[in-house]
Design a protein around this motif. Structure first.
Motif, PDB file in Angstrom:
ATOM      1  N   MET A   1     -12.698  23.799 -42.604  1.00  0.00           N
ATOM      2  CA  MET A   1     -13.412  22.810 -43.386  1.00  0.00           C
ATOM      3  C   MET A   1     -14.334  22.039 -42.448  1.00  0.00           C
ATOM      4  SD  MET A   1     -10.603  21.668 -46.261  1.00  0.00           S
ATOM      5  CE  MET A   1     -10.048  20.254 -45.359  1.00  0.00           C
ATOM      6  N   VAL A   2     -15.616  22.003 -42.793  1.00  0.00           N
ATOM      7  CA  VAL A   2     -16.623  21.347 -41.971  1.00  0.00           C
ATOM      8  C   VAL A   2     -17.063  20.077 -42.697  1.00  0.00           C
ATOM      9  CG1 VAL A   2     -18.850  21.588 -40.812  1.00  0.00           C
ATOM     10  CG2 VAL A   2     -17.381  23.598 -41.147  1.00  0.00           C
ATOM     11  N   VAL A   3     -16.663  18.929 -42.176  1.00  0.00           N
ATOM     12  CA  VAL A   3     -16.988  17.649 -42.810  1.00  0.00           C
ATOM     13  C   VAL A   3     -18.263  17.102 -42.179  1.00  0.00           C
ATOM     14  CG1 VAL A   3     -16.179  15.318 -43.312  1.00  0.00           C
ATOM     15  CG2 VAL A   3     -14.540  17.211 -43.195  1.00  0.00           C
ATOM     16  N   ILE A   4     -19.285  16.888 -43.005  1.00  0.00           N
ATOM     17  CA  ILE A   4     -20.574  16.385 -42.536  1.00  0.00           C
ATOM     18  C   ILE A   4     -20.810  15.021 -43.171  1.00  0.00           C
ATOM     19  CG2 ILE A   4     -23.046  16.847 -42.366  1.00  0.00           C
ATOM     20  CD1 ILE A   4     -22.428  19.802 -42.821  1.00  0.00           C
ATOM     21  N   THR A   5     -20.838  13.966 -42.349  1.00  0.00           N
ATOM     22  CA  THR A   5     -20.968  12.611 -42.878  1.00  0.00           C
ATOM     23  C   THR A   5     -21.435  11.667 -41.787  1.00  0.00           C
ATOM     24  OG1 THR A   5     -19.768  10.782 -43.926  1.00  0.00           O
ATOM     25  CG2 THR A   5     -18.529  12.156 -42.400  1.00  0.00           C
ATOM     26  N   ASP A   6     -21.953  10.508 -42.185  1.00  0.00           N
ATOM     27  CA  ASP A   6     -22.247   9.467 -41.196  1.00  0.00           C
ATOM     28  C   ASP A   6     -21.021   8.592 -40.952  1.00  0.00           C
ATOM     29  OD1 ASP A   6     -22.153   8.004 -43.544  1.00  0.00           O
ATOM     30  OD2 ASP A   6     -24.316   7.665 -43.632  1.00  0.00           O
ATOM     31  N   GLY A   7     -20.007   8.752 -41.777  1.00  0.00           N
ATOM     32  CA  GLY A   7     -18.731   8.092 -41.533  1.00  0.00           C
ATOM     33  C   GLY A   7     -18.615   6.667 -42.032  1.00  0.00           C
ATOM     34  N   TYR A   8     -19.494   6.253 -42.965  1.00  0.00           N
ATOM     35  CA  TYR A   8     -19.396   4.899 -43.513  1.00  0.00           C
ATOM     36  C   TYR A   8     -18.285   4.869 -44.558  1.00  0.00           C
ATOM     37  CZ  TYR A   8     -23.878   4.088 -41.224  1.00  0.00           C
ATOM     38  OH  TYR A   8     -24.890   3.963 -40.302  1.00  0.00           O
TER      39      TYR A   8
ATOM     40  N   ILE B   1     -15.208  10.130 -37.094  1.00  0.00           N
ATOM     41  CA  ILE B   1     -15.627  11.495 -36.773  1.00  0.00           C
ATOM     42  C   ILE B   1     -14.758  12.080 -35.664  1.00  0.00           C
ATOM     43  CG2 ILE B   1     -17.525  12.923 -35.946  1.00  0.00           C
ATOM     44  CD1 ILE B   1     -17.929  11.786 -38.760  1.00  0.00           C
ATOM     45  N   GLU B   2     -14.596  11.346 -34.577  1.00  0.00           N
ATOM     46  CA  GLU B   2     -13.818  11.842 -33.448  1.00  0.00           C
ATOM     47  C   GLU B   2     -12.318  11.821 -33.744  1.00  0.00           C
ATOM     48  OE1 GLU B   2     -15.109   9.427 -30.210  1.00  0.00           O
ATOM     49  OE2 GLU B   2     -17.132  10.301 -30.171  1.00  0.00           O
ATOM     50  N   GLY B   3     -11.880  10.832 -34.535  1.00  0.00           N
ATOM     51  CA  GLY B   3     -10.468  10.746 -34.872  1.00  0.00           C
ATOM     52  C   GLY B   3     -10.002  11.901 -35.748  1.00  0.00           C
ATOM     53  N   MET B   4     -10.827  12.291 -36.723  1.00  0.00           N
ATOM     54  CA  MET B   4     -10.475  13.427 -37.583  1.00  0.00           C
ATOM     55  C   MET B   4     -10.355  14.703 -36.764  1.00  0.00           C
ATOM     56  SD  MET B   4     -12.901  12.594 -40.881  1.00  0.00           S
ATOM     57  CE  MET B   4     -12.514  14.104 -41.738  1.00  0.00           C
ATOM     58  N   ALA B   5     -11.279  14.890 -35.827  1.00  0.00           N
ATOM     59  CA  ALA B   5     -11.234  16.091 -34.991  1.00  0.00           C
ATOM     60  C   ALA B   5     -10.017  16.072 -34.078  1.00  0.00           C
ATOM     61  CB  ALA B   5     -12.514  16.196 -34.168  1.00  0.00           C
ATOM     62  N   LYS B   6      -9.660  14.895 -33.599  1.00  0.00           N
ATOM     63  CA  LYS B   6      -8.514  14.798 -32.684  1.00  0.00           C
ATOM     64  C   LYS B   6      -7.219  15.178 -33.385  1.00  0.00           C
ATOM     65  CE  LYS B   6      -6.180  11.707 -29.448  1.00  0.00           C
ATOM     66  NZ  LYS B   6      -6.174  10.361 -28.826  1.00  0.00           N
ATOM     67  N   VAL B   7      -6.985  14.645 -34.576  1.00  0.00           N
ATOM     68  CA  VAL B   7      -5.734  14.976 -35.273  1.00  0.00           C
ATOM     69  C   VAL B   7      -5.743  16.432 -35.739  1.00  0.00           C
ATOM     70  CG1 VAL B   7      -5.323  12.604 -35.988  1.00  0.00           C
ATOM     71  CG2 VAL B   7      -6.572  14.131 -37.524  1.00  0.00           C
ATOM     72  N   ALA B   8      -6.942  17.022 -35.882  1.00  0.00           N
ATOM     73  CA  ALA B   8      -7.046  18.423 -36.306  1.00  0.00           C
ATOM     74  C   ALA B   8      -6.995  19.386 -35.124  1.00  0.00           C
ATOM     75  CB  ALA B   8      -8.346  18.641 -37.078  1.00  0.00           C
ATOM     76  N   ASN B   9      -6.902  18.847 -33.895  1.00  0.00           N
ATOM     77  CA  ASN B   9      -6.924  19.693 -32.693  1.00  0.00           C
ATOM     78  C   ASN B   9      -8.191  20.538 -32.626  1.00  0.00           C
ATOM     79  OD1 ASN B   9      -4.309  18.820 -31.859  1.00  0.00           O
ATOM     80  ND2 ASN B   9      -3.402  20.245 -33.330  1.00  0.00           N
ATOM     81  N   SER B  10      -9.328  19.950 -33.016  1.00  0.00           N
ATOM     82  CA  SER B  10     -10.593  20.681 -33.020  1.00  0.00           C
ATOM     83  C   SER B  10     -11.622  19.909 -32.211  1.00  0.00           C
ATOM     84  CB  SER B  10     -11.057  20.913 -34.458  1.00  0.00           C
ATOM     85  OG  SER B  10     -11.382  19.678 -35.085  1.00  0.00           O
ATOM     86  N   GLU B  11     -12.872  19.982 -32.634  1.00  0.00           N
ATOM     87  CA  GLU B  11     -13.949  19.299 -31.931  1.00  0.00           C
ATOM     88  C   GLU B  11     -14.823  18.546 -32.916  1.00  0.00           C
ATOM     89  OE1 GLU B  11     -16.038  21.201 -28.602  1.00  0.00           O
ATOM     90  OE2 GLU B  11     -14.848  22.982 -29.041  1.00  0.00           O
ATOM     91  N   SER B  12     -15.494  17.513 -32.406  1.00  0.00           N
ATOM     92  CA  SER B  12     -16.438  16.755 -33.214  1.00  0.00           C
ATOM     93  C   SER B  12     -17.819  16.859 -32.586  1.00  0.00           C
ATOM     94  CB  SER B  12     -16.025  15.288 -33.319  1.00  0.00           C
ATOM     95  OG  SER B  12     -15.992  14.691 -32.030  1.00  0.00           O
ATOM     96  N   PHE B  13     -18.842  16.684 -33.415  1.00  0.00           N
ATOM     97  CA  PHE B  13     -20.226  16.795 -32.970  1.00  0.00           C
ATOM     98  C   PHE B  13     -21.015  15.644 -33.565  1.00  0.00           C
ATOM     99  CE2 PHE B  13     -18.175  20.847 -33.051  1.00  0.00           C
ATOM    100  CZ  PHE B  13     -18.562  21.472 -31.870  1.00  0.00           C
ATOM    101  N   ILE B  14     -21.847  15.000 -32.738  1.00  0.00           N
ATOM    102  CA  ILE B  14     -22.585  13.814 -33.163  1.00  0.00           C
ATOM    103  C   ILE B  14     -24.079  14.040 -32.952  1.00  0.00           C
ATOM    104  CG2 ILE B  14     -22.895  11.330 -32.867  1.00  0.00           C
ATOM    105  CD1 ILE B  14     -20.104  11.949 -33.775  1.00  0.00           C
ATOM    106  N   ALA B  15     -24.869  13.733 -33.968  1.00  0.00           N
ATOM    107  CA  ALA B  15     -26.331  13.768 -33.854  1.00  0.00           C
ATOM    108  C   ALA B  15     -26.877  12.468 -34.432  1.00  0.00           C
ATOM    109  CB  ALA B  15     -26.912  14.969 -34.601  1.00  0.00           C
TER     110      ALA B  15
ATOM    111  N   VAL C   1     -10.185  21.790 -39.265  1.00  0.00           N
ATOM    112  CA  VAL C   1     -11.133  20.764 -39.698  1.00  0.00           C
ATOM    113  C   VAL C   1     -12.057  20.418 -38.538  1.00  0.00           C
ATOM    114  CG1 VAL C   1     -11.450  18.428 -40.593  1.00  0.00           C
ATOM    115  CG2 VAL C   1      -9.519  19.814 -41.382  1.00  0.00           C
ATOM    116  N   PHE C   2     -13.358  20.652 -38.728  1.00  0.00           N
ATOM    117  CA  PHE C   2     -14.367  20.259 -37.759  1.00  0.00           C
ATOM    118  C   PHE C   2     -15.207  19.146 -38.371  1.00  0.00           C
ATOM    119  CE2 PHE C   2     -13.311  24.634 -36.788  1.00  0.00           C
ATOM    120  CZ  PHE C   2     -13.182  24.615 -35.402  1.00  0.00           C
ATOM    121  N   THR C   3     -15.681  18.233 -37.535  1.00  0.00           N
ATOM    122  CA  THR C   3     -16.457  17.106 -38.052  1.00  0.00           C
ATOM    123  C   THR C   3     -17.831  17.068 -37.413  1.00  0.00           C
ATOM    124  OG1 THR C   3     -15.426  15.671 -36.373  1.00  0.00           O
ATOM    125  CG2 THR C   3     -14.445  15.691 -38.574  1.00  0.00           C
TER     126      THR C   3
END
Length: 211
Positions: A141-148, A182-196, A168-170
């Motif tokens: 699952m790829v979650v794309i959001t600004d996180g508000y 964004i980073e917290g979701m990736a951390k609990v999912a044992n994955s990676e987060s990406f920020i632009a 789950v990738f963010t």
């Protein structure tokens, strides 16, 4: 350390004692993964279409989806879920990653711009319930959001309780991303987060995400 083997290898060490026994079992993956050994993959894009995502964030979301989906195999599938104050789904079940379905999904995203609140939690719950088209496929699952969003703790807990159901990738995008989410979701999912945070950087971040 780096793994040097060209195939999967294993090793077993035993220690026997009068009162107790110990063992150490190690399995090393191959140095490179062959394409034919990768299981069918299913990508569910969960895209924020609330008011704060209007403009370049949604445009970058489209490019991210298109770039990733165009490289999928015929055995791979995908789906798109949009969320703002409510959620909508592209298809009741994931579809094949062919050119026709990809363009239809991009149009679905283009027409789905919303406003109001950002109900991420309900969107995640619905995504976990979606049926799999291919049994045994690897779901991401790829979650794309600004996180508000104000449900960080609840989102973390939901992902943590479903680690056996989906990766789950963010992807955080926007001028002021909620990095804690964004980073917290990736951390609990044992994955990676990406920020632009800018349109210029989005292309490079999307390439990193794709890799």
């Amino acid at each position: 350390y780096n793994l040097r083997g060209n195939k999967i290898q294993s090793g077993l060490l035993l220690y026997q004692h009068e009162d107790e026994n110990f063992f150490s079992y190690q399995i090393e993956p191959a140095n490179t993964v062959k394409l034919e050994n990768i299981p069918s993959r299913e990508y569910i894009f969960i895209v924020d279409v609330s008011g704060s995502m209007n403009g370049y964030p949604l445009e970058v979301s489209k490019e991210l989806m298109r770039n990733l989906l165009c490289d999928l195999r015929l055995t791979d599938t995908f789906n798109v879920q949009l969320f703002a104050s409510s959620a909508s789904i592209f298809s009741t079940a994931s579809v094949e990653a062919n050119a026709q379905n990809i363009e239809a999904a991009i149009r679905f995203l283009s027409e789905g711009q919303g406003s109001g609140g950002t109900q991420l939690l309900s969107a995640l719950k619905e995504a976990y319930k979606l049926p799999r088209k291919n049994a045994g496929s690897s779901r991401s699952m790829v979650v794309i959001t600004d996180g508000y969003i104000s449900v960080e703790k609840e989102a973390f807990e939901l992902i943590r309780n479903n680690l056996d159901n989906a990766n789950v990738f963010t992807f955080g995008i926007g001028s002021s991303v909620n990095r804690y989410l964004i980073e917290g979701m990736a951390k609990v999912a044992n994955s990676e987060s990406f920020i632009a945070t800018t349109k210029a950087s989005a292309q490079y971040v999307a390439e990193d995400f794709k890799e």
